[in-house]
Design an enzyme around this catalytic site. Structure first.
Site, PDB file in Angstrom:
ATOM      1  N   CYS A 119       3.767   2.782  -7.673  1.00 23.60           N
ATOM      2  CA  CYS A 119       5.179   4.087  -7.383  1.00 23.60           C
ATOM      3  C   CYS A 119       5.755   3.736  -6.203  1.00 23.60           C
ATOM      4  O   CYS A 119       5.443   3.278  -4.658  1.00 23.60           O
ATOM      5  CB  CYS A 119       4.231   5.166  -6.799  1.00 23.60           C
ATOM      6  SG  CYS A 119       2.570   6.007  -8.011  1.00 23.60           S
TER       7      CYS A 119
ATOM      8  N   TRP B 274       4.109   4.897 -11.491  1.00 19.93           N
ATOM      9  CA  TRP B 274       2.776   3.656 -12.120  1.00 19.93           C
ATOM     10  C   TRP B 274       2.050   4.278 -11.904  1.00 19.93           C
ATOM     11  O   TRP B 274       0.736   5.098 -11.751  1.00 19.93           O
ATOM     12  CB  TRP B 274       2.268   2.711 -11.434  1.00 19.93           C
ATOM     13  CG  TRP B 274       1.970   1.953 -11.570  1.00 19.93           C
ATOM     14  CD1 TRP B 274       2.685   0.566 -12.442  1.00 19.93           C
ATOM     15  CD2 TRP B 274       0.742   1.442 -11.558  1.00 19.93           C
ATOM     16  NE1 TRP B 274       1.455  -0.572 -12.510  1.00 19.93           N
ATOM     17  CE2 TRP B 274       0.360  -0.128 -12.670  1.00 19.93           C
ATOM     18  CE3 TRP B 274      -0.319   1.496 -11.057  1.00 19.93           C
ATOM     19  CZ2 TRP B 274      -1.022  -0.410 -12.529  1.00 19.93           C
ATOM     20  CZ3 TRP B 274      -1.447   0.882 -11.263  1.00 19.93           C
ATOM     21  CH2 TRP B 274      -2.301  -0.004 -12.136  1.00 19.93           C
TER      22      TRP B 274
ATOM     23  N   ASN C 253       3.066   8.838  -3.579  1.00 20.54           N
ATOM     24  CA  ASN C 253       2.126   7.918  -3.385  1.00 20.54           C
ATOM     25  C   ASN C 253       0.579   7.909  -3.478  1.00 20.54           C
ATOM     26  O   ASN C 253       0.290   8.533  -2.528  1.00 20.54           O
ATOM     27  CB  ASN C 253       2.836   6.284  -2.585  1.00 20.54           C
ATOM     28  CG  ASN C 253       4.520   6.274  -3.024  1.00 20.54           C
ATOM     29  OD1 ASN C 253       4.597   6.900  -4.600  1.00 20.54           O
ATOM     30  ND2 ASN C 253       4.967   5.336  -2.991  1.00 20.54           N
ATOM     31  N   GLY C 254      -0.103   7.496  -4.056  1.00 16.67           N
ATOM     32  CA  GLY C 254      -1.200   6.960  -3.199  1.00 16.67           C
ATOM     33  C   GLY C 254      -2.644   8.704  -5.140  1.00 16.67           C
ATOM     34  O   GLY C 254      -2.103   7.998  -6.018  1.00 16.67           O
TER      35      GLY C 254
ATOM     36  N   LYS D  57       4.117  -4.549  -7.854  1.00 16.17           N
ATOM     37  CA  LYS D  57       4.806  -6.049  -6.534  1.00 16.17           C
ATOM     38  C   LYS D  57       3.675  -5.766  -5.690  1.00 16.17           C
ATOM     39  O   LYS D  57       2.731  -6.875  -5.422  1.00 16.17           O
ATOM     40  CB  LYS D  57       5.836  -5.904  -6.160  1.00 16.17           C
ATOM     41  CG  LYS D  57       5.799  -6.969  -5.326  1.00 16.17           C
ATOM     42  CD  LYS D  57       6.222  -7.983  -5.811  1.00 16.17           C
ATOM     43  CE  LYS D  57       6.094  -9.498  -4.761  1.00 16.17           C
ATOM     44  NZ  LYS D  57       5.569 -10.753  -5.240  1.00 16.17           N
TER      45      LYS D  57
HETATM   46  O1  M6R Z   1       0.742  -8.604  -1.552  1.00 11.79           O
HETATM   47  P1  M6R Z   1      -0.416  -9.820  -2.119  1.00 11.79           P
HETATM   48  O2  M6R Z   1      -0.362 -10.424  -1.786  1.00 11.79           O
HETATM   49  O3  M6R Z   1      -1.603  -8.701  -1.241  1.00 11.79           O
HETATM   50  O4  M6R Z   1      -0.675  -9.287  -3.570  1.00 11.79           O
HETATM   51  C1  M6R Z   1      -1.742  -9.806  -3.928  1.00 11.79           C
HETATM   52  C2  M6R Z   1      -2.103  -9.613  -4.872  1.00 11.79           C
HETATM   53  O5  M6R Z   1      -1.530  -8.804  -5.598  1.00 11.79           O
HETATM   54  C3  M6R Z   1      -0.738 -10.559  -5.554  1.00 11.79           C
HETATM   55  O6  M6R Z   1      -0.412 -12.075  -5.092  1.00 11.79           O
HETATM   56  C4  M6R Z   1      -0.649 -10.310  -6.468  1.00 11.79           C
HETATM   57  O7  M6R Z   1      -1.638 -11.726  -7.463  1.00 11.79           O
HETATM   58  C5  M6R Z   1       0.916 -11.670  -7.717  1.00 11.79           C
HETATM   59  N1  M6R Z   1       1.581 -10.767  -8.725  1.00 11.79           N
HETATM   60  C6  M6R Z   1       0.458 -13.040  -8.303  1.00 11.79           C
HETATM   61  O8  M6R Z   1       1.747 -13.078  -8.785  1.00 11.79           O
END
Ligand code: M6R
Length: 600
Positions: A2, A75, A101-102, A595
Site C-alpha cells: 500500500c 495491496w 497502510n498497515g 516492492k
Molecule cells: O527491501 P528488502 O531488501 O528488505 O526486501 C526484501 C525482499 O522483499 C526483496 O529482496 C524481494 O525478495 C525482491 N522482490 C526479490 O527480487
C-alpha cells in the site's frame, strides 16, 4: 504494498495526487482511490480496481481538482480486491475519510464492541478505524482527540500509517504512524504527506520524518507534530538526495533492464564512496568496526534477495574478518530466535529499509540490547534509523519489483565492510574496478541471454539453477529472480543435493542452468551437469573462463573467485528478464508482489 499520498495548500491537488500514485505503482497494488476536497467542503471520492491510469481517467473526467486530498494504492490484506475495499474509506455519515497502510489486528473486536449499529460497506480494518473516529467525534470529542482515541485502541502487532480528512475542516490533514513509514513533504506552498518520498519529489525534496507514535496536524500553511507523549515538537526536515530523473525509465522499456544495466555504475559509485583517492577505506567509522571486532558472532538478517546477498557476505566476514557468521531469514528469526552467542552483532540487509519482517527482528534485538548495523539502499528508512549504525548501499532508486542492483550493492558493501575488519589478501578496490568493467561487458552482451531465455524457457513450466559453494548462493537468487517475474517454477539448488531427491523431477528438456565459477568444486559440478543431462535435462552452463569448456552457454570473465557472485548473477538477471518478456508478462510488476513488503 500500500502507498499513501496527500496534499494541502499546494494549489490544485489532483495532479499531485495522481502523479504521486503513479510513482507509487512500482510498490505493487491492486486498487487505488482518491478523495478530493476544498475549503467550501465540495468533495469527490473516486476508487477503481486495477491500474492508476484507470483511476486517473475517471478522476480527471469529473473536472474537480480540489485544494486538498488524500489518495492510496491498496495491496489487499483484509478483504478481496474490490472497489468497496479500496481506500479512502469513509464514515457512514460522509464526514471522515481515511487512508491507511498497515494492519489492525483487533479490528473485529473493535467493530463488535463499538460499532454494532453501523452499516459497513467494506470488509476492511480501515473502515473500522474511520467509523471509530466518527463514533468518538459523535460523543463530542474534537477530531484530533477522536483520532488519538481510535489509535489508542489498536492492539497487538497493529501497524499503521493514517491520513485522515474531516469534512468539517476540509483542508486539514490528520496524520499518524506506527511501524509503517510516513513522511511530510515541506514546500514553499503547502505540504505533502507520503509513505514514499519518491512519490512527491516533483513537489519538494524536503521531508520531515514521522516517528512511531507521532500524530501530526497539517494545514495549508502550518505543520504541528506531537510525539508519542503528546508533546508539541519540532523536527527539522532532511533533503532527499535524489534526482527526479533517477526515478524515470528514460528510453528503457522496463525499469528492471535499466537497473540491470546500472550495476557497473553502482559498483563504481560504491567504491568512490568507500575509498579515498589513495585507496584508503573511508566512511565506515571506528564505532562500527570496533563493535564488530568485539563480537564473537555476526548475525545477518534479511529477506528474499537481500537474504541471498547475505549468504555471499557470510563468506567475506568469515574468510577475511575471521568472525563466525550466520545468515537468517527475518520472518523466521522474528518468532523463533535461535540460541545466540555471548556477544552477537546484527547486520540487517535491506534495499527498502522498510521490510516488516526485518523490522520485527530489529525491534526484538534492540530490546535485548544487542548492537545492530543496517545496510540499506534507502537511508532515512526505519531500519537505518532504528539500528545503532547504518551504511548506505548507494544503488540509487530501485523501482522494479525484482531486485537487481541492490543485490550487487549489498554484496559489494559487505565485501568492503569485511575488508575493513581483516585482510582479503588482494587489492579489493582494484578488483572491484575490474568487476565494474566486467559487469559492463556482460550487460553489453544482452542478445546472448535473450536467445538463451527464448530457446530454453519460453514454453517451460519449471526450471532449475544449480551450483556449489558461492555458486549455490547465487543459484538461489537466480531462481528467485526467474520465478518471481516469469512465473516459471524454479528451484535454486546446491548441486550435490540433487541426487538426494530432487533429480527425480528432471524430465525431458527440463532446463537446468549450472553456475560454475568455483575451481575447487568445478569437477564435481560438471559431474552433476552430466547426471541431469543423462536424464533428459537441457543443460545451460555459465562458467568462468578458468573452468569453462566447449559447449558452455556463456563464458564469464574472471575476477577474484570470491567476487564471482557479482558476475555470475548478471546473466541470470537477464535470462529472467527476457524469459518474462517472451511470455508477454509485465516485467516490473509481477502479480501478487510488492516492492517494499511492509506487512508481516
Ligand atoms: O527491501 P528488502 O531488501 O528488505 O526486501 C526484501 C525482499 O522483499 C526483496 O529482496 C524481494 O525478495 C525482491 N522482490 C526479490 O527480487
Amino acid at each position: 504494498m500500500c502507498g499513501i499520498v496527500g496534499v494541502t495548500g499546494v494549489g490544485d491537488a489532483l495532479p499531485y495526487l495522481l502523479q504521486g500514485l503513479q510513482k507509487l505503482e512500482y510498490r505493487g497494488y491492486d486498487s487505488a482511490g482518491v478523495f478530493l476536497t476544498d475549503a467550501s467542503g465540495k468533495n469527490e471520492l473516486i476508487k477503481e480496481k486495477g491500474r492508476v491510469s484507470k483511476l486517473a481517467e475517471k478522476a480527471e473526467a469529473y473536472g474537480f481538482n480540489g485544494t486538498a486530498g488524500i489518495a492510496h494504492t491498496r495491496w489487499a490484506t483484509h478483504g478481496n480486491v474490490t472497489v468497496e475495499n479500496a481506500h479512502p474509506q469513509k464514515s457512514a455519515n460522509n464526514r471522515f475519510f481515511l487512508v491507511h497502510n498497515g494492519v489492525i489486528e483487533n479490528y473485529k473486536e473493535l467493530k463488535d464492541t463499538y460499532l454494532s449499529n453501523v452499516d459497513f460497506v467494506s470488509e476492511t480494518d480501515t473502515e473500522v478505524a474511520v467509523q471509530l473516529v466518527n463514533h468518538f467525534a459523535e460523543e463530542g470529542m474534537a477530531t484530533v482527540d477522536a483520532f488519538r482515541k481510535m489509535i489508542s485502541m489498536l492492539e497487538g502487532n497493529s501497524a499503521y500509517g493514517f491520513l485522515l480528512v474531516d469534512e468539517n475542516d476540509p483542508e486539514t490533514l490528520y496524520v499518524a504512524k506506527k511501524k509503517s513509514p510516513l513522511l511530510i513533504g515541506v514546500s514553499d506552498h503547502g505540504y505533502a504527506v507520503t509513505s514514499d518520498a519518491a512519490a512527491m519529489i516533483d513537489l519538494t525534496k524536503d521531508f520531515v520524518e514521522l516517528r512511531d507514535g507521532d500524530v501530526a496536524i497539517v494545514k495549508p500553511d502550518s505543520l504541528t507534530i506531537f510525539d508519542e507523549n503528546g508533546d508539541d515538537i519540532v523536527r527539522e526536515p532532511f533533503t532527499l538526495e535524489i534526482d527526479p530523473e533517477d526515478t524515470d525509465k528514460g528510453a528503457y522499456p522496463y525499469y528492471m533492464l535499466k537497473e540491470v544495466d546500472e550495476q557497473a555504475v553502482v559498483a563504481r559509485n560504491i567504491a568512490g564512496h568507500y575509498y579515498d583517492e589513495d585507496g584508503n577505506l573511508q566512511g565506515i567509522g571506528c564505532a562500527i568496526t570496533d563493535k564488530m571486532k568485539e563480537a564473537d558472532r555476526l548475525y545477518i538478517v534479511a529477506a528474499g534477495t537481500s537474504y541471498h546477498a547475505g549468504l555471499v557476505g557470510k563468506r567475506y566476514f568469515e574468510q577475511w574478518a575471521k568472525i563466525p557468521t550466520e545468515v537468517h531469514i527475518s520472518s523466521e528469526f522474528a518468532y523463533d530466535q535461535p540460541m545466540l552467542s555471548e556477544k552477537p552483532f546484527f547486520i540487517f540487509l535491506s534495499q527498502s529499509g522498510e521490510t516488516a519482517d526485518s523490522r520485527e527482528v530489529l525491534d526484538n534485538v534492540k530490546k535485548q540490547g544487542y548492537p545492530a548495523l543496517t545496510l540499506a539502499n534507502v537511508m532515512n528508512s526505519t531500519l537505518t534509523r532504528e539500528a545503532d549504525f547504518a551504511l548506505p548501499l548507494l544503488a540509487g532508486p530501485e523501482i522494479a519489483v525484482a531486485s537487481t542492483k541492490a543485490y550487487t550493492a549489498q554484496v559489494i558493501v559487505q565485501a568492503i565492510l569485511a575488508s575493513s575488519l581483516g585482510n582479503p589478501g588482494f587489492d579489493l578496490k582494484a578488483e572491484l574496478a575490474k568487476v565494474a568493467v566486467e559487469i559492463q561487458a556482460i550487460t553489453d552482451d544482452k542478445e546472448k541471454f535473450k536467445a538463451i531465455a527464448e530457446d530454453a524457457l519460453a514454453d517451460q513450466h519449471s526450471a532449475f539453477y544449480i551450483g556449489r559453494g558461492l555458486d549455490a548462493a547465487v543459484a538461489l537468487e537466480a531462481a528467485l529472480k526467474l520465478k518471481e517475474i516469469s512465473y516459471i517454477q524454479t528451484e535454486g539448488f546446491a548441486a550435490g543435493e540433487l541426487k538426494h531427491g530432487t533429480i527425480s523431477l528432471i524430465e525431458d528438456k527440463t532446463p537446468v542452468f549450472a553456475l560454475l565459477t568455483q575451481k575447487k568444486t568445478a569437477g564435481l559440478l560438471r559431474g552433476e551437469v552430466a547426471q541431469v543431462a543423462a536424464r533428459g535435462a537441457k543443460t545451460i552452463v555459465f562458467a568462468s573462463k578458468g573452468v569453462a569448456k566447449e559447449g558452455d552457454a556463456f563464458v564469464l570473465p574472471e575476477v577474484n573467485e570470491l567476487l564471482m557472485p557479482l558476475l555470475a548473477v548478471i546473466p541470470t538477471q537477464l535470462v529472467a528478464y527476457y524469459a518474462t518478456l517472451a511470455r508477454g508478462l509485465d516485467v516490473d510488476r509481477p502479480r501478487n508482489l510488492a516492492k517494499s513488503v511492509t506487512v508481516q
